[in-house]
Structure formats: structure tokens, C-alpha cells
Design a protein around this motif. Structure first.
Motif: not given
Length: 316
Positions: A21-25, A36-37, A41-45, A60-61
Motif C-alpha cells: 500500500a501507499d499512504m499520503k498525508l 491510503w491506496t 483485493a483482500q482488503v475491505d477499505m 475499491p482501492r
């Protein structure tokens, strides 16, 4: 103004398995934006949380949070000329056992405003009075039966603190802690650190991150606090500054209360059935002008400081 509030992002990797994943703050004046990107596909956002806050938007992502720094149970620490707000981005799906829970620190730093000071001022020591009211505040022994023999405590232990008011000829009074902060000096007018303990007109915010709690009252004119010894000022002198309020026992509202965080949420010390008065503890409790008990109205405020205390790391 934008350059004055320029933020510094500090964050470390949390524990995650099979997740990329990638996080931008973005740290803006009064607001924090987190994006949070997620590539798995297993993660329920929708299951991501920033502290106590739900996402502002979900795709979805990608999950987006845009929140006020006073919401979501952000912790605030003032160090020198820097004001630090910290929280955690968390994810846990009980139905996905192959994924470890995700936990990422989220930290924004801002320059400390030149006109900012802790909200408790001009403390006085231990015992003091006004008119025929006499206030006391001090560190007690384990059962609150007398003063503590030592003011040195091990990190993580519970520090018993009691405040009281001698009522004399007054009508019955309810003693409350309106604000409490810890500092390394007995003087709050200094350019240094402060750690919030009680804020928002009686919310024991430290209880959300520790075992700190109010003890059941024995008298309405006393309030007992078990404060878990914290890392702030570890090994150095620490002073606890508090604003005490002697109020009408029948006049509790969102600005006059004693709230601590229990297992299932905020609870009102004096009547859990009315814990809705604590609902503002995670946002902001509106202030009212405090008036004098001596004139038969709603509240009399006093300022006190306890210390010095010393907190040590027992493992070292």
C-alpha cells in the motif's frame, strides 16, 4: 500563513502481511488529510479507521480521511516550538485470518503558535482558599487514606491524586477537575513541553490511552484520580497543573462534568446514566462563563499544581 503551518510528516512502517500500500498525508492548518491506496483485493477499505474516525470516502482501492485535528482522538504534545498531533491508522478484519492487523503511526508537526499556552494559568501550591472555601490537592498513598510517603513512581504504575474542598457553611458542592496538564516546571509560562491529562471541561483524555481513571466518590467535595505514570518527563521532575471547579451537584452539563473512558466508551463519573454529557469529549465541549459560588451561582474556579513527581523506568 501556509508556510507558518508547513507540516512535517513522520511515520514508520506498521505490521502487515501480504499487503502492499501507499499512504499520503497532508497536514493543513487545523485539518489532516490522509489517503491510503491499497493494492490487495483482500482488503475491505471500509474497515480502516483513523483513531476513532470513520473514512470520509471509500473506493475499491482507496480510502480517504479529512478530519479536524481535534477529532478522532488525536494526542497532542507540545515540545519547545513544535506542536505534535499523533494517531494511528488501523485496519483489522476478523474474517481475514491470513492478514495481520495493519497499524501505521500518523504524525503531523506544526510550529507552535506564538500566542499558545496551556489552558491552566498561574498555579499555586497545595492548599489554598478563597472566602470560606479551602482547597487541597496532593499525591496520596494507595488507599487515599493519607499523603504519599514517596513521589517517585515506576513507569506504568498508578499515581493516586486527590483534590478536595472544605465546604464549611456553603451548600453541598461537587468538586471537578476542569483541566489538567503535566509540565517539567511549576511555572506554565515557559517555552517548553506540556502533556494533556484532562481537557474539554472535565474529560480525562489520558484514560483513552492508559489505565488512568477516576475512582468512585466517597464525598461530593472530593475527587480521586488514579493516573498511570507516563513517559513524559521520564526520569525528570514533573508537575501536574489542574483547574479545580466547585460546582452545584445538580448543575452537571457538558461544561461541568467528570468523564473517563471505559471499555465501551466515555462514562460520566457521577451518574453513568447521563454519560451522553461526555459525548463532546472526542470533539469539543463548548465553554460557558464560570460564575462564583460565593454569589450563589454556578461554579468557583481555583488553580493548583502538584509536584515535583519523578517517573522512572523500572526496567532499566
Amino acid at each position: 500563513m501556509a508556510s507558518f503551518w508547513q507540516a512535517v510528516l513522520l511515520w514508520a512502517l506498521g505490521v502487515a502481511v501480504l499487503v502492499q500500500a501507499d499512504m499520503k498525508l497532508g497536514c493543513e492548518p487545523g485539518y489532516i488529510t490522509l489517503v491510503w491506496t491499497e493494492n490487495s483485493a483482500q482488503v475491505d477499505m471500509s474497515l480502516f479507521r483513523l483513531g476513532t474516525c470513520y473514512p470520509t470516502s471509500v473506493s475499491p482501492r482507496e480510502v480517504v480521511f479529512r478530519v479536524d485535528v481535534n477529532d478522532c482522538n488525536f494526542s497532542r504534545m507540545v515540545t519547545g516550538n513544535v506542536m505534535v498531533y499523533s494517531n494511528e491508522l488501523v485496519y483489522a478484519d476478523p474474517h481475514q485470518s491470513q492478514l495481520m492487523p495493519i497499524s501505521h503511526p500518523v504524525i503531523c508537526e506544526y510550529p507552535r503558535p506564538k500566542d499558545w499556552y496551556p489552558r491552566v494559568y498561574d498555579p499555586v501550591f497545595d492548599t489554598f482558599g478563597q472566602a470560606d472555601l479551602v482547597f487541597h490537592m496532593g499525591v496520596m498513598n494507595d488507599d487515599f487514606s493519607g499523603p504519599a510517603e514517596s513521589t517517585t513512581f515506576t513507569l506504568g504504575s498508578l499515581i493516586p491524586i486527590m483534590a478536595s474542598v472544605e465546604q464549611h457553611s456553603h451548600q453541598p458542592l461537587l468538586l471537578l477537575l476542569e483541566e489538567c496538564v503535566a509540565t517539567p516546571t511549576p511555572d506554565l509560562w515557559f517555552d517548553g513541553n506540556a502533556y494533556d491529562i484532562v481537557t474539554n471541561k472535565g474529560c480525562l483524555v489520558d484514560s483513552k490511552v492508559s489505565r488512568s481513571r477516576f475512582e468512585p466518590r466517597e464525598k461530593s467535595s472530593e475527587i480521586q484520580l488514579l493516573l498511570q505514570a507516563f513517559k513524559f518527563g521520564l526520569g525528570e521532575q514533573v508537575f501536574i497543573h489542574c483547574m479545580l471547579v466547585a460546582a452545584d451537584p445538580n448543575g452537571l452539563d457538558s461544561t461541568k462534568k467528570a468523564c473517563h473512558y471505559q471499555q465501551h466508551g466515555w462514562q460520566l463519573l457521577d451518574n453513568p446514566a447521563y454519560s451522553s454529557l461526555c459525548a463532546c469529549c472526542d470533539s469539543g465541549c463548548s465553554s460557558r462563563k464560570t460564575r462564583s459560588v460565593a454569589t450563589g451561582e454556578t461554579g468557583l474556579v481555583h488553580k493548583a499544581v502538584v509536584g515535583p513527581l519523578t517517573i522512572i523506568d523500572g526496567s532499566s
